[in-house]
Write a protein that holds these residues in place. Sequence first.
Motif, short mmCIF file in Angstrom:
data_model
loop_
_atom_site.label_atom_id
_atom_site.label_comp_id
_atom_site.label_asym_id
_atom_site.label_seq_id
_atom_site.Cartn_x
_atom_site.Cartn_y
_atom_site.Cartn_z
N LEU A 122 82.27 28.22 -35.97
CA LEU A 122 81.52 28.57 -37.50
C LEU A 122 80.71 26.92 -37.61
N GLU A 123 81.63 26.27 -37.95
CA GLU A 123 81.54 24.83 -38.28
C GLU A 123 81.42 23.41 -37.45
N THR A 124 80.39 23.29 -36.83
CA THR A 124 80.45 22.76 -35.59
C THR A 124 79.40 21.16 -35.94
N SER A 125 79.47 20.75 -37.45
CA SER A 125 77.50 20.20 -37.72
C SER A 125 78.49 18.50 -37.42
N ALA A 126 80.20 18.45 -37.28
CA ALA A 126 80.66 16.92 -37.19
C ALA A 126 80.44 16.83 -35.57
N GLY A 127 80.51 17.52 -35.22
CA GLY A 127 80.91 17.70 -33.19
C GLY A 127 79.66 15.95 -32.66
N PRO A 128 78.99 15.80 -32.60
CA PRO A 128 78.69 14.20 -32.51
C PRO A 128 79.30 13.08 -33.40
N ALA A 129 78.86 13.64 -35.00
CA ALA A 129 80.01 12.02 -35.35
C ALA A 129 81.56 11.92 -34.78
N LEU A 130 82.03 13.28 -34.14
CA LEU A 130 83.74 13.02 -34.01
C LEU A 130 83.66 12.74 -32.33
N ALA A 131 82.63 12.78 -31.41
CA ALA A 131 81.89 12.27 -30.09
C ALA A 131 82.07 10.40 -30.30
N GLU A 132 81.36 10.04 -31.42
CA GLU A 132 80.99 8.76 -31.82
C GLU A 132 82.84 8.27 -32.28
N ALA A 133 83.39 9.25 -32.73
CA ALA A 133 84.34 8.30 -32.98
C ALA A 133 84.82 8.26 -32.17
N HIS A 134 85.32 9.32 -30.63
CA HIS A 134 85.96 9.04 -30.37
C HIS A 134 85.67 7.74 -29.11
N ASP A 135 84.42 7.75 -28.94
CA ASP A 135 84.00 6.40 -28.29
C ASP A 135 84.32 5.70 -29.01
N ALA A 136 84.90 5.62 -30.37
CA ALA A 136 84.90 3.71 -30.52
C ALA A 136 86.35 3.64 -30.24
N GLY A 137 87.07 4.98 -30.52
CA GLY A 137 88.81 4.83 -29.36
C GLY A 137 89.54 5.23 -30.76
N LEU A 138 89.06 6.33 -31.50
CA LEU A 138 89.52 7.05 -32.22
C LEU A 138 90.69 7.98 -31.84
N THR A 139 91.65 8.89 -32.23
CA THR A 139 92.28 9.99 -31.57
C THR A 139 91.38 10.94 -32.23
N VAL A 140 90.85 12.27 -31.94
CA VAL A 140 90.23 12.97 -32.77
C VAL A 140 91.06 14.04 -33.15
N ILE A 141 91.43 14.51 -34.09
CA ILE A 141 92.80 16.19 -33.83
C ILE A 141 91.48 16.53 -35.37
N VAL A 142 91.78 17.75 -34.74
CA VAL A 142 90.47 18.96 -35.52
C VAL A 142 91.89 20.08 -36.03
#
Length: 323
Positions: A208-228
Amino acid sequence: MPFTRLSSATTPTCHLGLGLAAVGRPGYINLNRARDLGDDRSAEALRIRTHELLDAAYAQGVRYFDAARSYGRSEEFLADWLKARPDADDVVVGSKWGYTYTADWSTEADRHEVKDHTLATYDRQRAETAELLGDRLDLYQIHSLTPDSPALTDRELHRRLAEAAAGGLTLGFSTSGPAQADTIRAALEITVDGAPLFRTVQSTYNALETSAGPALAEAHDAGLTVIVKEGMANGRLAPEHAPEVLRDIADETGLGPDAVALALILCRPWAGVVLSGAATVPHLASNLHAAAVDLTEAQRTRLDTLAEDPHVYWTRRGELPWQ
């Protein structure tokens, strides 16, 4: 970084974690809470329930556990379990600071938690967390950053956090609200002595709430571990409340809507750990079936139609009662 421990795990559930928001305190905003917890919400009853969930999660391969200072006595319950389970030396433990629990173990409180991202709160809560979790704490996160949070601009706070990181603690932040993407991007820009401050980000993301998806992809690409977090949308995607398309796809897979909802997140290449917020062992077992769901591209496309405008989503979330 502690999450490298998870990368070497071979269990199907190694990318699923257990969040303790729903069982560390008597009141929370998840739907069906009265049914799940029953009438006995004493500290001892929730301690036992938390330990049962941790035992079940660990037995099924879960290795990340997530608490917070504002989740009532979640850190205490987790610390007690860790002491009783010295064999569980391969888990990754995360907690958060920035909210203070104020409900005094009541479901009727006017305010259940108070947000404060100042250095003084960090100092106080860091000491409280250290007293309970000691050297078992791997990850310490700023709780629910938003674009207006002073923690994004407080250079003295950043310096103190960097000192903790130099001492071996991994630093992260979590986000909330309709502007999560803006918050993530702002936090990614924070550096101390030229080095990025944060190594993880924890955000709300679900069908229902996907708006953070592109920014989370950027964080992942920057080397961060993404926790949902909130992958079940506080119960809105549970079997009793699931939208029709989610129920239909669940029938097609032979598993529950909850498993399908979490599997949709696991499909995202940037998702490092997806949290279950289950309050019962059967619900946890059902959530963990997400690791066995193999969604087709057509099914994922159908589920993508469920996404709401983030302002609509967060308004509705803000109207959920503490139960």
